[in-house]
Design a protein around this motif. Sequence first.
Motif, PDB file in Angstrom:
ATOM      1  N   HIS A   1      -6.168  -0.741   3.205  1.00 48.22           N
ATOM      2  CA  HIS A   1      -7.024  -0.288   2.109  1.00 48.22           C
ATOM      3  C   HIS A   1      -8.384  -0.976   2.089  1.00 48.22           C
ATOM      4  CE1 HIS A   1      -3.740   1.610  -0.673  1.00 48.22           C
ATOM      5  NE2 HIS A   1      -4.004   2.323   0.398  1.00 48.22           N
TER       6      HIS A   1
ATOM      7  N   SER B   1      -8.494   5.114   3.728  1.00 45.60           N
ATOM      8  CA  SER B   1      -7.672   4.430   4.747  1.00 45.60           C
ATOM      9  C   SER B   1      -6.704   5.343   5.500  1.00 45.60           C
ATOM     10  CB  SER B   1      -6.911   3.235   4.131  1.00 45.60           C
ATOM     11  OG  SER B   1      -6.018   3.651   3.122  1.00 45.60           O
TER      12      SER B   1
ATOM     13  N   GLU C   1       0.851  -1.193   0.000  1.00 41.88           N
ATOM     14  CA  GLU C   1       0.000   0.000   0.000  1.00 41.88           C
ATOM     15  C   GLU C   1       0.892   1.251   0.000  1.00 41.88           C
ATOM     16  OE1 GLU C   1      -2.564  -0.851   3.348  1.00 41.88           O
ATOM     17  OE2 GLU C   1      -3.753  -2.255   2.169  1.00 41.88           O
TER      18      GLU C   1
END
Length: 271
Positions: free
Chosen positions: A249, A266, A81
Amino acid sequence: MITITKNEFKRLAEYIENNYGIRLKEEKKSLVINRLYHELVNSNCKNFTEYYEYILSDKSGKAITTLINKITTNHTFFMREADHFQYFRDKVLPYLSTTVKDKDLRIWSAGCSSGQEPYTLAMIIDDYFKNDKIQWDTKILATDISSKVLNEAINGVYNKDEIESLPSLWRLNYFQKLDNGSYMIIDEIKQEVIYRKFNLMEKTFPFRKKLHVIFCRNVMIYFDHKTKIELVKKFYDIMEYGGYLFIGHTESIPRNETGFKYVMPSVYRKV
């Protein structure tokens, strides 16, 4: 072959959820059997009822430690991420570097697994502050309930494929190649991360000072709604105003149930 009855699974699953927040659904039965089979054999337990009683009776804590090590899923990798790390570098650090007057950054990697997340944060911080870093306390607290992955994180050794996603300059500056072809985080970065075993289900968190940043990513996917909200509220209480919370996420926080404000998918902030 050892199997697990519906009642045995229910009892073990409730124990794990009540004490560690991890929710095991019915479809995880085969996973539980596969991961714990050798523990039953090694403990001379004929079935999961005996194994459950063995866990409760073991005062040393070794049995429950082994159970958690076996049952937790610790899938992570460098730059997972990646937009979070970019936001941390481009938005969070510039904000903190101008507002934290005592130059004491307080960052927590909660559910740190085998260390890729906190080490990435440490490398970003080192790269950001450069020569000014000596003026700052930038140590990162990294916690997990699994002693197995914490030991891996402390060792800080990764294979070539694992570090391939990192910038080439980082691979050059922050890793040393070992004789077996793997790569180890250099001591200067290792010393920036403090590893501790910690259960997020603790009623109170033992922080003397409030935190500026919390990374708790892909941890709450294993919790039910009530447990997740209670944890997020504890995060809120131990965070400085203006601080940031990063979650996975695939996770989200209901905006009407906590004080955090939505920043981007997020990413949340205490304002």
